[in-house]
Design an enzyme around this catalytic site. Structure first.
Site, PDB file in Angstrom:
ATOM      1  N   GLY A   1      46.067  53.127  30.918  1.00 13.25           N
ATOM      2  CA  GLY A   1      45.616  52.737  29.584  1.00 13.25           C
ATOM      3  C   GLY A   1      46.765  52.689  28.592  1.00 13.25           C
ATOM      4  O   GLY A   1      46.759  51.896  27.646  1.00 13.25           O
TER       5      GLY A   1
ATOM      6  N   ILE B   1      51.026  50.422  35.836  1.00 14.27           N
ATOM      7  CA  ILE B   1      51.452  51.776  36.199  1.00 14.27           C
ATOM      8  C   ILE B   1      51.291  52.742  35.021  1.00 14.27           C
ATOM      9  O   ILE B   1      51.098  53.941  35.212  1.00 14.27           O
ATOM     10  CB  ILE B   1      52.901  51.747  36.763  1.00 14.27           C
ATOM     11  CG1 ILE B   1      52.860  51.159  38.183  1.00 14.27           C
ATOM     12  CG2 ILE B   1      53.542  53.142  36.777  1.00 14.27           C
ATOM     13  CD1 ILE B   1      54.198  50.863  38.794  1.00 14.27           C
TER      14      ILE B   1
ATOM     15  N   GLU C   1      61.776  25.896  28.181  1.00 12.66           N
ATOM     16  CA  GLU C   1      63.010  25.283  28.661  1.00 12.66           C
ATOM     17  C   GLU C   1      64.036  25.483  27.569  1.00 12.66           C
ATOM     18  O   GLU C   1      63.698  25.487  26.385  1.00 12.66           O
ATOM     19  CB  GLU C   1      62.851  23.778  28.874  1.00 12.66           C
ATOM     20  CG  GLU C   1      61.986  23.369  30.046  1.00 12.66           C
ATOM     21  CD  GLU C   1      62.648  23.499  31.414  1.00 12.66           C
ATOM     22  OE1 GLU C   1      63.739  24.104  31.523  1.00 12.66           O
ATOM     23  OE2 GLU C   1      62.048  22.987  32.369  1.00 12.66           O
TER      24      GLU C   1
ATOM     25  N   PRO D   1      55.573  19.178  20.997  1.00 14.99           N
ATOM     26  CA  PRO D   1      54.250  19.786  20.898  1.00 14.99           C
ATOM     27  C   PRO D   1      53.165  18.957  21.575  1.00 14.99           C
ATOM     28  O   PRO D   1      52.320  18.382  20.911  1.00 14.99           O
ATOM     29  CB  PRO D   1      54.024  19.883  19.386  1.00 14.99           C
ATOM     30  CG  PRO D   1      54.816  18.767  18.818  1.00 14.99           C
ATOM     31  CD  PRO D   1      55.984  18.549  19.730  1.00 14.99           C
TER      32      PRO D   1
ATOM     33  N   ARG E   1      54.316  61.198  34.706  1.00 11.35           N
ATOM     34  CA  ARG E   1      52.872  61.243  34.506  1.00 11.35           C
ATOM     35  C   ARG E   1      52.181  61.968  35.664  1.00 11.35           C
ATOM     36  O   ARG E   1      52.318  61.575  36.824  1.00 11.35           O
ATOM     37  CB  ARG E   1      52.321  59.816  34.409  1.00 11.35           C
ATOM     38  CG  ARG E   1      50.833  59.724  34.228  1.00 11.35           C
ATOM     39  CD  ARG E   1      50.425  60.178  32.853  1.00 11.35           C
ATOM     40  NE  ARG E   1      48.992  59.944  32.610  1.00 11.35           N
ATOM     41  CZ  ARG E   1      48.382  60.369  31.507  1.00 11.35           C
ATOM     42  NH1 ARG E   1      49.058  61.019  30.568  1.00 11.35           N
ATOM     43  NH2 ARG E   1      47.098  60.123  31.343  1.00 11.35           N
TER      44      ARG E   1
END
Ligand code: FAD
Ligand code: FAD
Lengths: 365, 412
Positions: free
Chosen positions: A337, A334, A360, A131, A265
């Site tokens: 919203g 794409i 990692e 950390p 769409r």
């Protein structure tokens, strides 16, 4: 002889994992992301695919298969295509088992491999990251001091997957001081050998339980040390190769979703996919996913041939992680919203994909 | 079984072509860039003899045979004779590393040969390939592009009018690579606009045919060692036996032109990778070999320098483009449909070569901009690899239609 063809067994493995990804993982991915919990039956079923016990020798209760990096990258891509958090959880035992397989003593293999059960998930994991801001593997701060019969571990580890339930954790630390990867060894610490601190709260990978650990004078007996003798870079190459494959999987999930959405769409009287700006973006995504997959294959092939794949894996991992942001960002875009709302999974893949550049040892081949 | 191991022939070819590129091409690369339109006569002869003695030709034309022949071949042998496309991609990357302009000057079937192989009848392939692989340096040109179109190959305006056993061709072709020196020209013409795409046919026009005229040479940004010509056809009479695919196979014409690309795009991509690599190698040599910069792969960003990071990026991009290219070439060798993959390879390599060559100059500083070095030349050479054999946009269009399963009408 150059070939881009999967063997029959590999194709079967791929199909099995893809089926698991679509029919099992995808059914629960969103609730798992929201609740932060992976249903136990998914982990159990995933474990029963035998991916973390397959290469364990029969003498120790495994299936006695080959440890093949190529097979592994094929699996990793498919599972990550299902869900990244679940994949990391299901495959966590390999984080310890693979290093043991490669560098462990007979005694260690016997002891820990027999604790793995083909029909029951037993947690094992590895602890590497610490950390600190701008974490750097080359200057690990966790220390392992020689104290006669034992080594005494001090330090903190972070983002350790399933550390709360692991039977044992492979902790990477250095005996001496100094920079670099060369002096890093593994120390097997059983459950209870460290303090499991708070659960990590991440942008993505939200279903995966990761923890900070505190090693405060944890004692590890000499025979529980996994002597890597400079092999840590090799392990890192294997982990980075895995990361490339995981990236391909998450990217493919986002790409396919966006592709299907774009065909359905309608805007301005036509499917949005019939606009070049959308279609070309999808083309670019498809091309990059192929490239990422091939990089994973190449790196894995080198590992299987016994070549040094550190460079290949490292630059591939970076390339894949960068490209993953391009791909998942655009998949979100794409959807307009609708990409921004959690009803659709693309925002989850976007968040999950951000992990690759900063993590990692999420998985290993 | 997935494998990246080269066969001994591939290893040999790579080493051989690399040495040839380094020893023969590099020393004269600047000269023929500066002296545009001067024929590198000695280079052509020497290279021709060298490849002939090896029994190896850079025909992108080894590539796609017609489909009947392929399936017949498949039945007879389980494995292809030799992986000519992959071998070609490996070798041509090295050759282009030497000099991309000179690469396009190397005699052989060329793009014209590729078209003949894609669209010709077995008899035509035999007859014309004999010429193109003959003892004297010869070259097959592709004359598709016209002043009025490039990308939109269906807009062919050159006409072919039947007159007995002959067709009479009229029109202007531009940007014909090797148009000054070709022995054969594959000329695309329409039998009538009303026939649409199916009316577009390819004719092999032999050098010296009355009415075939090289009108002028272009002056270009890069690949200046390779001449690009305007070719005019004025009442040029071509025998019907030179109509590729024959008169009957109505559908072959336009499709044939498009099929050519399955074979040529991976080759063009491989050349682009060769150029990118030459720029990368050049800066690597200076920073790493001469000046001791260490590239610490995979080290965190805060511990590495900008140049180190850029070099790693370049290498990764080159590797990505190369893997896509090998895969596309390998697919063709194994008779797998590779339309999408060939375009992916070309699109990626076309982008990467511009990025890498541009960046290499920046890394090198003002000296990189100087004509003392070849870096600036490579950046100029690079540009056309995202243009010819289909622009970057056209490659993306091909890929997009394939992944969306869209027709030309659904995705314009
Ligand atoms: C958090 C949030 C707050 C919002 N607040 C408001 C608000 O207060 N008031 C309000 O009215 N709306 C609001 N919106 C809606 C927002 O304005 C729309 O989401 C946005 O305009 C996009 O429309 P769409 O989502 O329907 O995407 P679509 O129109 O379906 O577009 C989908 C994709 O196709 C692309 N696309 C569409 N047409 C074309 C074209 N012709 N050519 C090329 N590409 C095309 C788009 O760029 C996009 O990438 C909000 C949305 C969000 C997420
Ligand atoms: C050095 C050189 C050598 C060449 N050699 C040969 C040769 O040997 N034989 C031969 O026949 N030709 C040859 N060409 C021609 C080459 O193939 C064309 O230049 C190329 O296909 C582009 O055509 P164009 O120049 O007419 O551009 P255009 O087709 O006019 O395109 C202009 C721009 O519009 C874009 N564009 C066009 N259509 C679309 C679309 N539908 N969607 C999105 N964008 C689009 C293009 O990508 C490009 O950016 C050569 C060209 C050069 C420069």
């Amino acid at each position: 002889m150059v070939s881009f063809e999967l063997s029959e067994e590999q194709a079967l493995l791929r199909d099995t994992c893809r089926d698991f990804a679509l029919t099992i993982m995808r059914k629960q991915d969103r609730p798992a992301d929201e609740s932060g919990e992976i249903p136990a039956d998914i982990i159990k079923q995933g474990h029963e695919l035998g991916l973390t016990t397959g290469y364990i020798p029969e003498a120790y209760g495994g299936a006695g298969g080959q440890l093949s990096a190529l097979d592994s990258v094929i699996v990793l891509e498919e599972l990550a295509y299902g869900n990244l958090s679940m994949t990391v959880n299901i495959l966590a035992p390999s984080l310890m088992n693979v290093p043991l397989m490669l560098y462990g003593t007979e005694e260690q293999k016997k002891k820990y491999f027999t604790m793995n059960k083909p029909d029951q998930f037993q947690g094992f994991t590895a602890a590497l990251v610490e950390p600190s801001v701008r974490f750097d593997i080359e200057s690990l701060k966790t220390t392992a001091a020689d104290d006669g019969d034992d080594f005494v571990l001090n330090g903190e580890k972070a983002f350790v997957s399933i550390a709360d339930s692991a039977l044992a954790t492979l902790v990477f630390a250095k005996k001496g001081s100094g920079e670099g990867l060369a002096g890093i060894d593994g120390f097997i610490v059983p459950a209870g050998g460290f303090t499991v601190k708070e659960r990590e709260k991440n942008q993505g990978l939200r279903a995966l339980k990761q923890f900070t650990l505190s090693l405060d004078g944890s004692r590890v007996a000499r025979n529980e040390v996994l002597k890597l003798s400079g092999g840590f870079a090799n392990l890192l190459a294997r982990a980075r190769t895995a990361s490339i494959a995981l990236t391909a999987g998450v990217c493919r999930a986002a790409y396919e979703y966006a592709l299907a959405y774009a065909k359905e769409r309608i805007a301005f009287g036509e499917p949005i996919a019939s606009r070049q700006s959308v279609a070309f973006t999808l083309a670019e995504m498809a091309m990059e996913i192929d490239a990422i997959r091939l990089m994973a294959w190449k790196s894995a092939w080198m590992l299987d041939k016994g070549m040094d794949a550190y460079k290949e894996a490292s630059l591939g991992k970076r390339y894949a992680a960068d490209t993953a942001m391009f791909i998942t960002r655009n998949a979100t875009q794409i959807l307009g919203g609708h990409g921004f709302v959690r009803e659709h999974p693309v925002e989850m893949w976007y968040r999950d994909a951000r992990s690759f550049a900063v993590s990692e040892f999420m998985a290993i081949v | 079984m997935i494998d990246f191991e080269f066969t001994p022939i591939m290893k040999m070819a790579r080493e051989f072509t690399h040495n040839y590129a380094r020893d023969v091409m590099r020393p004269i690369a600047r000269k023929y860039d500066e002296e545009e339109h001067v024929e590198p006569t000695e280079f052509i002869q020497k290279t021709h003899e060298m490849f002939r003695s090896l029994g190896f030709s850079f025909s992108t034309a080894n590539a796609s045979g017609d489909s009947e022949e392929k399936s017949e071949h498949k039945e007879k042998h389980d494995r292809p004779k030799m992986e000519m496309n992959l071998l070609g991609a490996i070798a041509i990357e090295e050759i282009a590393w030497g000099c991309p302009g000179l690469t396009l000057r190397i005699p052989g079937p060329g793009l014209g040969g590729a078209a003949i192989m894609a669209a010709g009848t077995p008899e035509q392939k035999k007859r014309f390939m004999k010429v193109l692989n003959g003892p004297k340096p010869s070259y097959g040109a592709m004359a598709l592009t016209e002043p009025g179109f490039g990308s939109d190959a269906s807009a062919v305006a050159t006409t072919a009018v039947k007159d007995g056993d002959y067709y009479i061709l009229n029109g202007t072709k531009i940007f014909v690579t090797g148009g000054d020196m070709a022995d054969l020209y594959v000329v695309w013409a329409t039998l009538g606009k009303d026939l649409g795409r199916s009316g577009i046919k390819a004719f092999v026009v032999e050098k010296g045919t009355p009415g075939l005229k090289m009108a002028r040479l272009e002056h270009k940004l890069g690949i200046r060692a390779s001449d690009t010509a305007e070719v005019v056809l004025e009442d040029c009479r071509v025998h019907k036996d030179n109509l590729l695919g024959g008169e009957k196979k109505e559908e072959k014409g336009f499709k044939g032109a498009m099929q050519t690309f399955d074979a040529t795009r991976p080759m063009v991509a491989a050349m682009a990778i060769g150029i990118a690599r030459s720029a990368y190698d050049f800066v690597y040599e200076d920073f790493v070999v001469k000046n001791g910069l260490e590239i610490n792969y995979g080290r965190p960003l805060h511990k590495r320098g900008y140049i180190e990071t850029v070099l790693e990026d370049m290498e990764a991009k080159i590797s990505a483009a190369r893997l896509l290219t090998w895969k596309a070439a390998w697919m063709l060798d194994h008779s797998l449909p590779n339309l999408k993959e060939a375009s992916m390879a070309k699109a990626k390599a076309g982008t990467v070569v511009d990025e890498v060559t541009q960046k290499a100059i920046e890394l090198y500083g003002p000296e990189g901009y100087s004509r003392k070095h070849l870096l600036e030349k490579w950046m100029r050479d690079a540009k056309v690899y995202d243009v010819f054999e289909g622009t970057g946009q056209i490659q993306r269009l091909v890929v997009a239609r394939a992944i969306l399963d869209y027709t030309r009408k659904e995705l314009k």
